[in-house]
Structure formats: structure tokens, C-alpha cells
Design a protein around this motif. Sequence first.
Motif, PDB file in Angstrom:
ATOM      1  N   PHE A 145      44.712  36.797  42.567  1.00  9.44           N
ATOM      2  CA  PHE A 145      43.918  36.817  43.807  1.00  9.44           C
ATOM      3  C   PHE A 145      43.947  38.224  44.385  1.00  9.44           C
ATOM      4  O   PHE A 145      44.954  38.922  44.274  1.00  9.44           O
ATOM      5  N   ASN A 174      38.865  39.370  41.695  1.00  7.36           N
ATOM      6  CA  ASN A 174      40.114  40.034  41.288  1.00  7.36           C
ATOM      7  C   ASN A 174      40.408  39.660  39.829  1.00  7.36           C
ATOM      8  O   ASN A 174      40.800  40.519  39.025  1.00  7.36           O
ATOM      9  N   ILE A 179      45.786  44.076  45.354  1.00  8.18           N
ATOM     10  CA  ILE A 179      46.738  43.570  46.355  1.00  8.18           C
ATOM     11  C   ILE A 179      47.630  42.546  45.635  1.00  8.18           C
ATOM     12  O   ILE A 179      47.140  41.820  44.771  1.00  8.18           O
TER      13      ILE A 179
HETATM   14  K     K Z   1      46.097  40.752  42.619  1.00 11.61           K
END
Ligand code: K
Length: 501
Positions: free
Chosen positions: A127, A57, A158
Motif C-alpha cells: 500500500f 503502489n 511509504i
Molecule cells: K509501500
Amino acid sequence: MKIFPVKSIAEIDQYTIENEPILSINLMERASRRLFDVLDPIYRNRPFVVVAGAGNNGGDALALSRMLLLAGYDTTIVLLKSDCLSTDTALNLERLKHIRQSKVILYQSVEDLPSITSNHVIVDGLFGSGLNRPLEGKALELVQWMNELNVEIVSIDIPSGLMGEDNSGNNPEGIVKARRTFTFQFPKLSFLFPENHKYTGQWEIIDIGLHPEKISEITTSWYFIDRDICRNLLPQRSCFDHKGTMGHTLLIAGSYGKMGAAVLSARACLKSGTGLLTVQVPHDTCQIMHAAVPEAMVNIDRSDLMFTEFPNLSTFSAIGVGPGIGIRSNAVKALDALLDSIGDRPLILDADAINIIAQNPHMKEKLPPGAILTPHPGEFKRLVGEWDNDFERLEKAKEFAAQHKVILVLKGAYTTVVLPSGVCYFNSTGNPGMATAGSGDVLTGIILAMLGRKMDAWKAAVAGVYIHGLAGDIACETEGEEALIASDIISSLGKAFINTK
Ligand SMILES: [K+]
Ligand SMILES: NC(=O)C1=CN([C@@H]2O[C@H](COP(=O)(O)OP(=O)(O)OC[C@H]3O[C@@H](n4cnc5c(N)ncnc54)[C@H](O)[C@@H]3O)[C@@H](O)[C@H]2O)[C@H](O)CC1
């Protein structure tokens, strides 16, 4: 569209790398390029701070930073210090160093952090789907710093700190609260739970070209109901069809003072293609039904006030019961008797029918296999008790559906259809304007019409919620969210069917 657990996404990712084939660094580059192409027109000329972690990420975030810098954006990078950057993240850090204007801050403590203006956009690439435990230490500090800035945060894939599925044991303080989330290829299950909206903000899917073969091969229990899914479920009419082959539905709805629910449900049923509709209504209210819905036949209850009896069920191809019937004892007795006589006829239960069953638990055992129940959150709570979070709510729904072999339609944003097998369908259509009186009665009528046409119960539920939401979206285009009322949903059903077929 399928929704996968994050571990399956990693598998699809790997398959794409091996079989497209494409180097993993190039897949990362493709994902980041598509992200840049979406962000560029939205945030033209705004200054960026990109926060990157050590995993992939973070690699996406560093590749995006390079693209932003090359396009002339003022971009500061904050990299969480780590001894083990992923291979592709390390390579992207290397590539970034070749760009003259790049500013990379290795984060060790709060003094390292840049000053931020209200014009800044924060990109959160700390993350992604590899998160396997709640955040702590420096990562937690960075998330709290981002959340306290009060500026627009955009999450990659996310929101950092949010798990893809179950967040039951998570620390809410350690999850980024994004304004927007751009997620790769598939929505993540946790995005569909109302309680996580404060983290994801408005989310959008970015297609990064993962391998279609693997996507169709891997099985999943979760689906996002889109136009393709709905279109494949809706039956076609043949030129020889007549009203006798389009189903004769029985709707038991309304009571003295609550006839609006019956009228809305009846009109929605007729506008969704039932061949014939009989509505069972209290004696004194039959003129209302005749006047409001001339297409419906009316079966007149001996009671002036409520549902106390029902006609011979063998005439009907599907039965719907609940909207506006009330929960008084005579209606309770009548519902109990109906369940005793229903056999395996297709059945949909809504509103007060669900409340009656919740208050009389022995009736749960009488539900015929394949019956559809459409509770809103309050009704579902009465049926199964409290839950701590939305993941647990879904678990309870799966348990109830399996135990009683019924189909649950949990109404709300991303209305969820839960099958006895544990398979769940999340709806993609609908809008907050549909949170209005009578909207649920309309859904009951739509699903009843589909059941009456001999669609399998799960297909009627899935297609019904999609069409209902789409009709709401179409109505919202002209009415707006505040003015939208249930009758507007009914008026847009025609367009919703046309657009879906
Ligand atoms: K992220
Ligand atoms: N197929 C795709 O969608 C693609 C996704 N890409 C991006 O890759 C990430 C997933 O990358 P991954 O390296 O697996 O995970 P993370 O970046 O989330 O990093 C996880 C990393 O951190 C460790 N870890 C996990 N939890 C914690 C924690 N609480 N505290 C500290 N460290 C933690 C874990 O062990 C890992 O080492 C995906 O989201 C996309 O952004 C590709 O770029 C393109 C294809």
C-alpha cells in the motif's frame, strides 16, 4: 520544498497526467524506472522478493519487478489476491507475464509464501498513499510476515500501513518496518515525526517529474526547510552597512555555575552577524564573559549569582533570554518584569526562561506577539502537558502558537517551526551528533542575531534552525557524531552561511 497531504499529491499526479501530458501507466513506468536506477547499485546481485498490493503502489512494485527480472535479478513476486486491481496494476501484471522467468505467487495464506534467506531484499509495494484505514486480514498477515523475517525491507513511496499524516488511530502491528523508504517527489508529513522512524528507516526522495506548475500553485501549510528557502530569507549586507545597522542585541544568560551556556550563546550570536552584542551576566561572572568573548559588551547584574535586572531595553534591536539563567525566584521576578517592559521588541526565549513561564502560567499572557520560544521536548511538555503521539504534539504546538501569537521552535530531529497561522516548517539539516550540551544555546544565539538584524521573527526562526543544523552537519564531517560539541557548531557557522548564500 513544499510538503503536501497525500490527497494533494493525488491531485498533482492527475494534473501531470493531463497537462504534461503523460499516460498514467507511463508515469508509473517513469517512477518505477527511477526507483530501479536507485536500487540497482545498492543491491547488485541480491535476490528480491517483491510484495505487491492491488492499488498503484502495487503497480509500481510489479513494474519494478519486471525491470529487476530483465536486469537478471532473482525476483519472486507475492501479489495480494484481489478482485479489483487498479487499471495500471493489472496492465503491469500482464506485462510481467510476458517475461519467461517471472514467478508470481497469488497470496491467499501463509503456506503460499516463499522461503527467505538473510541475503534477500524485500520490496514493500503493498500500500502507498492511498491507504485509508488500518490494515487487517490478509494485508495485515503479509506485513507481519515481512516484519518477522528480519531481512532488509525497502518500501516504495511509504511503508505499507503507515498513513501519510495522522497515525493516531493506527495499529502499530500493521505497519511495515523498512530499512529504507524511497518516497516519490515529496516527503510525507508522518516521516518527520520521530516515532515513525522505526517504520520509514532511512528515507530518500525520488524525483518522478511531477508538474512544476501545479506544485507551485497548490498551497500547503507544511514546508521542508531546504537551502533555497533559507537563502531567500537571509538578508544581504550593503557596502554602506556598519555595526550600527547590523543590530544591537541583548542576551540575558548564565548564572553562577552555568556560564558556559551564556558564553556559547554569545559566541554564536556574534558569529551569526550581530553588529553589537551586550550580555547581561551576574556580577561575579563578568570576567568569564570578558575573557571568553572579548567582542561582547558586558552588562553586570547587581546579583553575584543570577539574572535579577536588565538595562533600558530601548537600546536594543532584539532580546534573547534564557540559557543558563536558572529558575530561582529572583530570576522569575526579573523575567516577569522584563515581559512587562518588552513592548513589541523582538524576543527569543529559551531553556530556563521557558521553564519559568511553564511554572508561572500568567506569564504566557504577557508574551509579546511574534516572540520565539525554542523548547526541547521536555520543556515543551512542561509548557503544554503530555501528548499521546507526535501528531498530537504538533496539534498542541499549533494551538499554543495561535493562542499566544508566538512562534514555537520544537527542537529535535526535523526541528519544527510552528507559526501562529498554523504554518509549519520542518528542518532538513542537522544530525544526531548535535544532541549534546550547549547545542540549544548556540541556536538561541543564532536566531537572536537574525532577529537583531530586523528579520521578521518567523524568517529568523526558519533560517536560524537551518543554519544551525547545517553548521552541525559541516562540523560532523570532521568531528563525527560522538566527538561533536557545541563549540564545533559555532566554529562551522562561517561555512554554513557561505554554503547557503
Ligand atoms: K509501500
Ligand atoms: N504521484 C505519485 O507520487 C505517483 C504515485 N504512484 C503510486 O501510487 C500510489 C498510490 O496509489 P493508490 O492506488 O491511490 O493507493 P494504494 O496503492 O495505496 O492502494 C490503495 C487501494 O487500497 C484500498 N485501501 C486503502 N486502505 C486499505 C486497507 N486498509 N485495506 C485494504 N484496502 C485498502 C483503497 O481503496 C485503494 O483501492 C503511490 O503511493 C505511489 O506508489 C504512481 O505509480 C506514480 C505517481
